[in-house]
Design an enzyme around this catalytic site. Sequence first.
Site, short mmCIF file in Angstrom:
data_model
loop_
_atom_site.label_atom_id
_atom_site.label_comp_id
_atom_site.label_asym_id
_atom_site.label_seq_id
_atom_site.Cartn_x
_atom_site.Cartn_y
_atom_site.Cartn_z
N GLY A 1 -0.61 94.11 79.03
CA GLY A 1 -0.73 95.33 79.56
C GLY A 1 -0.87 96.70 78.78
O GLY A 1 -1.28 97.59 79.19
N CYS B 1 8.94 91.61 81.35
CA CYS B 1 8.51 92.41 82.42
C CYS B 1 8.34 91.58 83.70
O CYS B 1 8.52 91.95 84.92
CB CYS B 1 7.07 92.93 82.19
N CYS C 1 15.31 80.08 83.20
CA CYS C 1 15.51 81.37 83.66
C CYS C 1 14.43 81.44 84.66
O CYS C 1 13.88 80.84 85.00
CB CYS C 1 15.53 82.18 82.53
#
Length: 351
Positions: free
Chosen positions: A38, A189, A317
């Site tokens: 990004g 993110c 996770c």
Amino acid sequence: MIPEDFARYSCQMALPGFGEATQELLQNAKVLVVGAGGLGCPAAQYLAGVGVGTLGIADYDAVSLSNLHRQILYTPADAGAKKAVVAAYILQKQNPGIKLIAHDIKITSDNVMDLIAPYDIVVDCTDNFETRYLLNDASVLSDKPVVYGAIYQFEGQVAIWNVKNSCGVPSSNYRDLFPQVNAAQIPNCAEGGVIPTLAGIIGCMQANEVIKYITKAGDLLAGRVLIFDAHSMQSRIIKIGYASKTNITGLTGTIIIPTMSVIEVRRALLDDTIELVDIRTDQERDVIDIGGVHMEADEVEDNLDYLTSGKPKVLYCSSGKRSGETVKTIKQKFPDAKVYSLEGGLGAFLS
């Protein structure tokens, strides 16, 4: 009269104090962008556009569809392709007059010094703390500046580390701001979210710091960190100071994080040879629960006896990054512990 080679740069060369000599500084510069995501996409795109003579792109990751909302160099057709290779190819087409170098490698303590050696300045567009600390420490040891950028949800940060002032004193580095970070407790993110425009804004700011450094123009964000809020469109600058408080004498070796694939985990669950451990937050577990013992990442320290004994433990996770960092922390203290991170996290398990 602007030389034909510089015709594409006529608008920037029309700036007061810019001119041909300044453009030549850019043409002779060598810049390494680490992370083609990004932040790296817009940073690299504008550095290529401005005419940086040699531009290296380092990234070991592949393009995925979830990247496309903020990683503007790629298209759906690039899914599965290596980011560094695709980014270098696209930017070379955009500006054939510069040299693009793709570094499709995983950065470790063994190769980072050789990687940054040919470059004048490093642009840190990474998304993990291990690589960020490696780049910082290697750059301090190599006496090279680093342009730092980070984004999360609606907030971004920009700074330039390790720049000498007029007295030869280096500005602060990343360890002066964050001496140590528990990465396991910080969602990335993919888990915490990020507004895509923020990546473009911060990536462009990083490119701007590089241009200012090369052309010796403007006030650098040395000894300072700019914090930008995309919600309020407000920014503030925090001063850190020039006197570095850290003493970096070497590089910390990279710890290989043991992982288990979804297929391996499913098979082991059927055989009852492993135990799952969910380290997500209570809120995340309320949304979806695939079983296993639950403890949040900040509770791991209190449960080391359980995690390092009995059956092998597979931590998970949402994406595998928090669990990977947690496993790394456990292995640092207990090298023989049978703990693993679920590769790809819950997203891979459910796909």
